[in-house]
Design a protein around this motif. Sequence first.
Motif, mmCIF file in Angstrom:
data_model
loop_
_atom_site.group_PDB
_atom_site.id
_atom_site.type_symbol
_atom_site.label_atom_id
_atom_site.label_comp_id
_atom_site.label_asym_id
_atom_site.label_seq_id
_atom_site.Cartn_x
_atom_site.Cartn_y
_atom_site.Cartn_z
ATOM 1 N N VAL A 246 58.762 66.849 69.337
ATOM 2 C CA VAL A 246 57.852 67.948 69.024
ATOM 3 C C VAL A 246 58.679 69.153 68.607
ATOM 4 O O VAL A 246 59.513 69.646 69.377
ATOM 5 C CB VAL A 246 56.972 68.305 70.241
ATOM 6 N N GLN A 247 58.478 69.578 67.364
ATOM 7 C CA GLN A 247 59.196 70.738 66.859
ATOM 8 C C GLN A 247 58.556 72.018 67.398
ATOM 9 O O GLN A 247 57.331 72.139 67.431
ATOM 10 C CB GLN A 247 59.171 70.762 65.323
ATOM 11 N N PRO A 248 59.379 72.958 67.820
ATOM 12 C CA PRO A 248 58.805 74.221 68.296
ATOM 13 C C PRO A 248 58.146 74.968 67.149
ATOM 14 O O PRO A 248 58.602 74.909 66.011
ATOM 15 C CB PRO A 248 60.038 74.991 68.819
ATOM 16 N N PRO A 249 57.054 75.632 67.416
ATOM 17 C CA PRO A 249 56.352 76.357 66.335
ATOM 18 C C PRO A 249 57.220 77.495 65.797
ATOM 19 O O PRO A 249 57.962 78.143 66.543
ATOM 20 C CB PRO A 249 55.095 76.896 67.023
ATOM 21 N N ARG A 250 57.136 77.693 64.484
ATOM 22 C CA ARG A 250 57.886 78.783 63.850
ATOM 23 C C ARG A 250 57.279 80.119 64.239
ATOM 24 O O ARG A 250 56.061 80.263 64.333
ATOM 25 C CB ARG A 250 57.856 78.626 62.330
ATOM 26 N N PRO A 251 58.118 81.095 64.462
ATOM 27 C CA PRO A 251 57.579 82.415 64.803
ATOM 28 C C PRO A 251 56.804 82.981 63.622
ATOM 29 O O PRO A 251 57.147 82.741 62.460
ATOM 30 C CB PRO A 251 58.836 83.247 65.101
ATOM 31 N N PRO A 252 55.750 83.716 63.874
ATOM 32 C CA PRO A 252 54.950 84.267 62.770
ATOM 33 C C PRO A 252 55.760 85.273 61.945
ATOM 34 O O PRO A 252 56.600 86.000 62.470
ATOM 35 C CB PRO A 252 53.781 84.946 63.489
#
Length: 217
Positions: free
Chosen positions: A168-174
């Motif tokens: 699971v890839q960590p979500p990219r920061p906005p």
Amino acid sequence: MGSRKFAAFLTYVSILCTIFELFYFQIFFETERYSGPYPQLGAVLSLYHRFTPRMHPKFFGLLGYDFSEKSLVYGLCAQVILNGGLSTFIPSLLGFLSGWICVGWCETELPEVVYSVGEMLGKPFVDEAPTVTMARAVRRSGARGTGRRRQGGVGADERRGGGMPPVVQPPRPPVPPPPEEAIEQLAAMGFDREAVIRALRETENNLEAAANRLLTS
């Protein structure tokens, strides 16, 4: 400004500059006539001066003054424009003024037959755009690589009787909202504010990339 509008721009510039030159050489008939596309060079320089932002205002310093990276282009153009004295400087100046005037005129495109004839004559001398060719090659290689990974993954899972859990890839920061300074700098070039904000968001607030996107859209 797309290729169609740029073709209209050069056409209008050539006509207007020819009119200016007729008046000038009738008054100052002793001026030596030039040979070369100096009016067109002046017109393109007017586009560069008007629409290309300064990315590095303090690119280098000289005698206590700061100069941007655009100064290098101005220096090279000055060397070309002044190489023949008044015979090359005056046509370049008239081309610069014509380009400044004709920027708004290029919204009125030329008749379709002009573009058709130009495409027919120029197509044998123009290769496919390198960026398009590269993008297609990347997509093809990516598709082949994905297919091989899927085939290999299925075979390995069948041999092991199962597979590793997916990573699971960590979500990219906005992406932060576009800074007001960048919006004002691009809006000052004549672009719509909403289009500027959209271009900055699509390029993750990269000012140079956003300017290129606006100029080519």
